[in-house]
Write an enzyme that holds these catalytic residues in place. Structure first.
Site, PDB file in Angstrom:
ATOM      1  N   ARG A   1     -42.480 -17.653  26.139  1.00 54.55           N
ATOM      2  CA  ARG A   1     -43.697 -18.352  25.636  1.00 54.55           C
ATOM      3  C   ARG A   1     -45.022 -17.494  25.440  1.00 54.55           C
ATOM      4  NH1 ARG A   1     -44.365 -23.425  29.169  1.00 54.55           N
ATOM      5  NH2 ARG A   1     -44.663 -21.733  30.661  1.00 54.55           N
ATOM      6  N   TYR A   2     -45.215 -16.566  26.439  1.00 57.54           N
ATOM      7  CA  TYR A   2     -46.304 -15.779  26.584  1.00 57.54           C
ATOM      8  C   TYR A   2     -45.785 -14.366  25.903  1.00 57.54           C
ATOM      9  CZ  TYR A   2     -47.844 -18.870  30.129  1.00 57.54           C
ATOM     10  OH  TYR A   2     -48.173 -19.906  31.086  1.00 57.54           O
TER      11      TYR A   2
ATOM     12  N   CYS B   1     -28.961 -25.126  42.424  1.00 55.28           N
ATOM     13  CA  CYS B   1     -30.098 -25.112  43.579  1.00 55.28           C
ATOM     14  C   CYS B   1     -29.443 -25.677  44.660  1.00 55.28           C
ATOM     15  CB  CYS B   1     -31.251 -26.001  43.375  1.00 55.28           C
ATOM     16  SG  CYS B   1     -32.212 -25.408  41.765  1.00 55.28           S
TER      17      CYS B   1
ATOM     18  N   CYS C   1     -34.882 -30.969  44.127  1.00 55.57           N
ATOM     19  CA  CYS C   1     -36.119 -31.221  44.529  1.00 55.57           C
ATOM     20  C   CYS C   1     -36.346 -32.606  43.533  1.00 55.57           C
ATOM     21  CB  CYS C   1     -37.313 -30.522  44.222  1.00 55.57           C
ATOM     22  SG  CYS C   1     -36.868 -29.105  44.879  1.00 55.57           S
TER      23      CYS C   1
ATOM     24  N   CYS D   1     -38.358 -32.093  40.247  1.00 55.81           N
ATOM     25  CA  CYS D   1     -38.012 -30.932  39.688  1.00 55.81           C
ATOM     26  C   CYS D   1     -38.258 -31.137  38.107  1.00 55.81           C
ATOM     27  CB  CYS D   1     -36.564 -30.665  39.561  1.00 55.81           C
ATOM     28  SG  CYS D   1     -36.111 -29.140  38.671  1.00 55.81           S
TER      29      CYS D   1
ATOM     30  N   ARG E   1     -37.349 -28.989  35.992  1.00 54.87           N
ATOM     31  CA  ARG E   1     -36.153 -28.777  34.894  1.00 54.87           C
ATOM     32  C   ARG E   1     -34.995 -29.706  35.396  1.00 54.87           C
ATOM     33  NH1 ARG E   1     -37.385 -23.145  35.852  1.00 54.87           N
ATOM     34  NH2 ARG E   1     -38.894 -22.443  34.432  1.00 54.87           N
TER      35      ARG E   1
ATOM     36  N   ARG F   1     -44.134 -11.407  28.421  1.00 54.46           N
ATOM     37  CA  ARG F   1     -43.196 -11.939  29.498  1.00 54.46           C
ATOM     38  C   ARG F   1     -42.271 -13.025  28.979  1.00 54.46           C
ATOM     39  NH1 ARG F   1     -48.257 -13.155  30.300  1.00 54.46           N
ATOM     40  NH2 ARG F   1     -49.148 -14.909  31.248  1.00 54.46           N
TER      41      ARG F   1
ATOM     42  N   LYS G   1     -50.077 -22.234  31.461  1.00 49.23           N
ATOM     43  CA  LYS G   1     -50.904 -22.520  32.852  1.00 49.23           C
ATOM     44  C   LYS G   1     -52.418 -22.571  32.452  1.00 49.23           C
ATOM     45  CE  LYS G   1     -47.491 -20.615  35.790  1.00 49.23           C
ATOM     46  NZ  LYS G   1     -46.585 -20.050  34.744  1.00 49.23           N
TER      47      LYS G   1
ATOM     48  N   ASP H   1     -45.826 -31.734  37.031  1.00 45.06           N
ATOM     49  CA  ASP H   1     -45.499 -31.707  35.500  1.00 45.06           C
ATOM     50  C   ASP H   1     -44.932 -33.260  35.240  1.00 45.06           C
ATOM     51  OD1 ASP H   1     -46.010 -29.280  34.938  1.00 45.06           O
ATOM     52  OD2 ASP H   1     -44.060 -28.568  35.628  1.00 45.06           O
TER      53      ASP H   1
ATOM     54  N   ASP I   1     -49.891 -26.963  34.165  1.00 45.16           N
ATOM     55  CA  ASP I   1     -49.045 -26.404  33.132  1.00 45.16           C
ATOM     56  C   ASP I   1     -49.069 -27.402  31.841  1.00 45.16           C
ATOM     57  OD1 ASP I   1     -47.209 -24.189  32.310  1.00 45.16           O
ATOM     58  OD2 ASP I   1     -46.089 -24.234  34.104  1.00 45.16           O
TER      59      ASP I   1
END
Ligand code: SF4
Length: 433
Positions: A154-155, A167, A171, A174, A176, A158, A379, A335, A372
């Site tokens: 996206r950037y 995981c 969470c 989450c 994702r 990076r 961000k 998010d 985000d």
């Protein structure tokens, strides 16, 4: 210096923005600042009876912890006094986001308090069934920025690699959730060659972030293979790992893991911390071991309603993090992931937290608060507005206490004018011996 209180009203009644005289008094009367809890919940580890006979050796073995994760209602009710909201949430979590809790993380939960911050993060609740119209399957638009499966670009300089969908603990908020825990399979196992091919042909990429899922759930050998194949690419300057394992499974941070990671410097780790209650002796040991291995640690914290959305809780968290040599890095606005509206606070709450940190604690302890951008804009940092006004040749600023200061801007125009008319005083250059 000029003192005064001349600020615009805030869009959120929770936001501590001074108004003028009586208007401010009225605002405080109508919307008093929320009372701070007297005490931030302390770390308390109580091993439930279910595991009391487990040897210390087994308890400290990360593979034992993973094998004995709690994944069902029947197991959960053995260790927690479940509420009807939780029972309903657990029933509906099937086919949505997996349920899994390590015995270690479960031992931090208050069995009798459904509002325990550790419990709220990992135990599904009925509110997850509610889907708000603003929520998205892929809130950060990662899939549309994914030229190769498992790689998000996206950037410009990076990329993000989603190296696993596992995981230690899932969470409930989450971002994702569309990916994690679905089949407990590695996302890039079969296509890592394709990822490398893409990186070889994109030489502007200088920074690779390994995330997931949790990269530290991979076996050392698999992780080492990935890191070494990335490290040989000459344009990759920096390797980073995003993980929650030091918090939910600190037993995974072993001497062997640290010795392996040390081979790939510069390598940095961002750890997902949420609440000061997570900082136990085991977590301190894990972080100190990583830092002693020369790995800089930063924290990333999601702002969560009813869990860490009070300035006193965040202040305690960031100060405790510095004590274990973790630099508070980001606070994320939650998010727009499906079924997470009950976790979201207003943006004003996040700004107010930063306002209560900046100036009131060490600068190193103040993270950047970011949203985000939904859909994949990256961000966006947010902070209290410290600029009161911009005038000719000066800027008027507010400090952390609300006091007003003027800062004279450098007067470039006058300087140029003075030069052209020869009025500029020329200071002779020093001749160096
Ligand atoms: S550790 Fe990260 S990727 Fe895993 S469930 Fe939690 S937020 Fe999602």
């Amino acid at each position: 210096m000029r003192e005064g209180v001349k600020m615009e009203p805030a869009s959120d009644s929770n936001l501590a923005v001074p108004l003028k005289g009586t208007e401010r008094d009225l605002q405080l009367l109508l919307f008093p600042f929320p009372a701070e809890p007297k005490k931030v919940e302390e770390t308390k580890q109580v091993i439930p009876p279910l595991w009391r006979k487990v040897s210390e050796r087994e308890w400290d073995d990360w593979r034992w912890q993973l094998r004995h994760r709690i994944t069902t209602y029947e197991q959960l009710k053995e260790i927690l006094e479940l509420t009807p909201e939780e029972i309903e949430g657990i029933k509906h979590s099937k086919g949505r986001l997996a349920l899994a809790v390590t015995p270690y993380f479960a031992s931090l939960m208050d069995p009798n308090n459904p509002n325990c911050p550790i419990r709220r993060q990992a135990i599904p609740r009925v509110e997850e069934i509610h889907l708000s119209k603003n929520e998205m399957v892929d809130p950060l638009g990662e899939d549309k920025h994914s030229p190769v499966p498992g790689l998000v670009h996206r950037y410009p300089d990076r990329v993000l690699l989603l190296v696993t969908d596992q995981c230690a603990v899932y969470c409930r908020y989450c971002t994702r959730r569309r990916l994690v825990g679905s089949n407990e399979r590695s996302i890039t196992q079969g296509n890592f060659e394709e990822v490398l091919k893409y990186l070889r042909s994109h030489r502007k990429v200088r920074d690779v972030l390994l995330s997931g899922g949790d990269p530290l759930l991979l076996e050392n050998e698999r992780l080492e293979e990935m890191l070494s194949r990335l490290r040989v690419l000459p344009h990759i300057e920096l390797l980073r790992i995003g993980t929650r394992v030091p918090v939910t499974l600190p037993q995974r941070i072993t001497g062997g893991l640290v010795r392996m990671l040390k081979k790939f410097h510069p390598l940095m780790i961002s750890i997902h911390f949420t609440h000061p209650k997570e900082i136990t002796e085991a977590v301190k040991r894990a972080c100190v071991e990583l830092v002693d291995g020369g790995i800089p640690l930063g924290s990333q914290t999601v702002l969560l309603k009813g869990i860490n959305d009070k300035p006193s809780i965040m202040k305690k968290l960031v100060q405790e993090l510095l004590k274990i040599r973790v630099r508070p890095y980001y606070i994320y606005q939650c998010d727009l992931a499906m079924g997470t509206e009950h976790f979201r606070t207003s943006v004003a709450t996040g700004i107010q937290i930063i306002e209560k940190l900046r100036g009131y604690t060490t600068g190193y302890a103040v993270p950047t608060y970011v949203v985000d951008a939904p859909g994949g804009g990256g961000k966006i940092p947010l902070q209290p507005d410290y600029v009161v006004s911009r005038g000719k040749g000066k800027i008027v600023l507010k400090n952390y206490e609300g006091k007003i200061f003027e800062y004279p801007e450098p007067n470039i125009i006058e300087f140029k004018k003075a030069r052209s008319t020869g009025e500029e005083k020329v200071v002779p250059k020093k001749v160096m011996a």
